[in-house]
Design a protein around this motif. Sequence first.
Motif, short mmCIF file in Angstrom:
data_model
loop_
_atom_site.label_atom_id
_atom_site.label_comp_id
_atom_site.label_asym_id
_atom_site.label_seq_id
_atom_site.Cartn_x
_atom_site.Cartn_y
_atom_site.Cartn_z
N ALA A 18 0.81 -1.22 0.00
CA ALA A 18 0.00 0.00 0.00
C ALA A 18 0.85 1.26 0.00
CB ALA A 18 -0.93 0.00 1.21
N LEU A 19 1.97 1.24 0.72
CA LEU A 19 2.81 2.42 0.78
C LEU A 19 3.48 2.70 -0.55
CD1 LEU A 19 4.53 1.99 4.26
CD2 LEU A 19 2.67 3.53 3.66
N ALA A 20 3.63 1.65 -1.39
CA ALA A 20 4.39 1.81 -2.62
C ALA A 20 3.53 2.26 -3.79
CB ALA A 20 5.09 0.50 -2.97
N ASP A 101 14.15 -0.40 -7.19
CA ASP A 101 13.76 -0.35 -5.79
C ASP A 101 12.45 0.42 -5.65
OD1 ASP A 101 13.67 -0.05 -3.02
OD2 ASP A 101 15.15 1.55 -2.99
N GLN A 102 11.57 -0.06 -4.78
CA GLN A 102 10.30 0.64 -4.54
C GLN A 102 10.48 1.97 -3.82
OE1 GLN A 102 6.99 -1.42 -2.86
NE2 GLN A 102 7.29 -3.22 -4.13
N ASN A 103 11.61 2.09 -3.10
CA ASN A 103 11.93 3.36 -2.45
C ASN A 103 10.84 3.81 -1.49
OD1 ASN A 103 13.37 5.65 -1.79
ND2 ASN A 103 12.62 6.84 -3.54
N LEU A 104 10.62 2.99 -0.47
CA LEU A 104 9.61 3.32 0.54
C LEU A 104 10.18 4.17 1.67
CD1 LEU A 104 7.80 -0.12 0.89
CD2 LEU A 104 7.30 1.78 -0.63
N LEU A 157 -1.79 -0.08 -14.61
CA LEU A 157 -1.48 0.65 -15.83
C LEU A 157 -1.24 2.10 -15.46
CD1 LEU A 157 -4.07 -0.77 -18.38
CD2 LEU A 157 -1.67 -1.41 -18.09
N ALA A 158 -0.15 2.66 -15.95
CA ALA A 158 0.22 4.03 -15.61
C ALA A 158 0.45 4.83 -16.90
CB ALA A 158 1.47 4.05 -14.75
N PRO A 159 0.03 6.08 -16.92
CA PRO A 159 0.22 6.90 -18.13
C PRO A 159 1.67 7.31 -18.35
CG PRO A 159 -0.71 8.21 -16.36
CD PRO A 159 -0.70 6.80 -15.87
N ALA A 160 2.46 7.37 -17.28
CA ALA A 160 3.85 7.79 -17.41
C ALA A 160 4.63 7.30 -16.20
CB ALA A 160 3.94 9.31 -17.53
N LEU A 161 5.95 7.30 -16.32
CA LEU A 161 6.83 6.90 -15.24
C LEU A 161 7.74 8.05 -14.85
CD1 LEU A 161 7.92 3.33 -16.44
CD2 LEU A 161 6.00 3.95 -14.96
N GLY A 162 8.15 8.05 -13.60
CA GLY A 162 9.09 9.07 -13.14
C GLY A 162 10.51 8.70 -13.49
N ASP A 164 12.74 7.73 -11.59
CA ASP A 164 13.18 6.56 -10.84
C ASP A 164 12.60 5.26 -11.39
OD1 ASP A 164 10.56 6.91 -10.14
OD2 ASP A 164 10.91 7.01 -7.98
N GLY A 165 11.85 5.35 -12.50
CA GLY A 165 11.30 4.15 -13.11
C GLY A 165 10.01 3.67 -12.50
N GLN A 166 9.38 4.49 -11.64
CA GLN A 166 8.14 4.10 -10.99
C GLN A 166 6.99 5.03 -11.39
OE1 GLN A 166 8.42 2.29 -6.94
NE2 GLN A 166 10.30 3.48 -6.79
N ALA A 167 5.78 4.48 -11.29
CA ALA A 167 4.60 5.25 -11.64
C ALA A 167 4.26 6.25 -10.54
CB ALA A 167 3.42 4.31 -11.86
N LYS A 168 3.89 7.45 -10.93
CA LYS A 168 3.49 8.48 -9.97
C LYS A 168 1.97 8.49 -9.80
CE LYS A 168 7.73 9.38 -9.54
NZ LYS A 168 8.45 8.82 -8.36
N ASP A 169 1.24 7.99 -10.78
CA ASP A 169 -0.20 7.78 -10.65
C ASP A 169 -0.55 6.61 -11.56
OD1 ASP A 169 -0.22 8.78 -13.22
OD2 ASP A 169 -0.99 10.74 -12.65
N PHE A 170 -1.79 6.17 -11.52
CA PHE A 170 -2.20 5.05 -12.36
C PHE A 170 -3.63 5.25 -12.83
CE2 PHE A 170 -3.40 3.77 -8.09
CZ PHE A 170 -4.63 3.14 -8.23
N THR A 171 -3.94 4.64 -13.97
CA THR A 171 -5.28 4.73 -14.50
C THR A 171 -6.12 3.51 -14.14
OG1 THR A 171 -4.38 3.85 -16.56
CG2 THR A 171 -4.70 6.22 -16.44
#
Length: 429
Positions: A18-20, A101-104, A157-162, A164-171
């Motif tokens: 959940a945190l990730a 890394d999920q970087n929590l 599914l995410a519209p874009a990645l940051g 760091d290679g991770q999604a900042k939001d998701f659809t």
Amino acid sequence: MRLRPAVLAVSLIASPLALALPAQAATPDKDHSVTVGGFASVEAGGDWSEGTVTVKNDADAPYGGQHLVLYFGTQMLGVDQIVAEYADGTSGAWQPVKLVDQNLGATPAGHQGVATDLTGTGIDVPAHASRTFKLRFKLVQSTHEGPNSDVAIEPLLAPALGADGQAKDFTVRGVGRGVKTTGLTTTVTGLPKDLPADGKPQAFQVSIKTANGFDWHLTQASFFLWAGQKYGSMTGPAACDAQVDVQDPQDGSWHKVSMQAGGVEGQLVDLTKWATGPVDNRVLNARVTLGKNFRTDTDASLNFGQFGGADQTLFWTSQPIAATPVDGAPECLDQSTPAPTPTTTAPAIVPAAAVTAATAATAKTVTAAVARTNTGTSADGSSADGTAATELADTGSNGAGLSAGIAGALLVAGGAVVTLTRRRTRSSN
């Protein structure tokens, strides 16, 4: 299929990731969903666990540019402990997956779960169609504690990645799956179920075995003596009523340990000091003493390992016990009574740097990820640049292998459900 916000909210709270997970975008993309299938189990140091990820588009128009993002594992899983590959469709060739890394914000960095943009680019799905990717992963040797709970796979599914290679939001957040981790077996031997409450110590052993010569780097554990629903206490029995001791293999001395639920710092069993044997067959000599007033209900048990609450860890075992009152037993325990000789001789202590021929031979079959660049590893165990992965060594503990996070855990003991807070060294900052 459209995912309802209420379902998303409940799932997010229940997930160990959940945190990730990023926040959902304000305007969902076209009507599609994502599901993970297969993955019966995964054995640490063993072969691939294979399944699928399916993206479905129920809309009247095609869509494209959505990144298929997967989150693997609990906060204990690191980028050097997992190798993953994917194939486009049922006949596509396997390709390495880049993990990040999920970087929590927990420590140590890089062992908090991992994420990937599966294909590395946005994907296209025609209208009223679906697209299936094959996915496989395996758990490999590292210098950190092995994952001793299920490996969750959470798709979105995410519209874009940051950057760091991770999604900042998701659809769309898809339907995840928990993959059972195997390869670690903990057993209690020499301890009969019926124990006399006579104030005399009963010796037993705890055996911790792993498959594939895998070193889990288990540094600490704890005992929990549960007297049952009627008599039990989460803080353990009174000092006069029961006691658990472990033996120092160096000089044979006995040391009292905590009997309360949960791995609270400072009250754990030091496996690096008191357990003997090679990394894949550790043995701990222990003893339990029951006093005159110790009583048990039908669900009483002696427990050992790293307690995980409702999400029980793989490193946790319970041995049913039943106390038998003995006339004339002392009111309070006297630990000066000599302990009986264990029924099984523990293996000789193996120095941390030593590697037996048998362990080294087994190690050659294990793909190690200590020196990986995390650009993926092929099925033959080599990294993406063609170099061979580091082989398993009997490295012993580096002291960094404790579970992460501050979690509210549920202990289900017989009919009791008790909330427990655990604090572990690898906590969030």
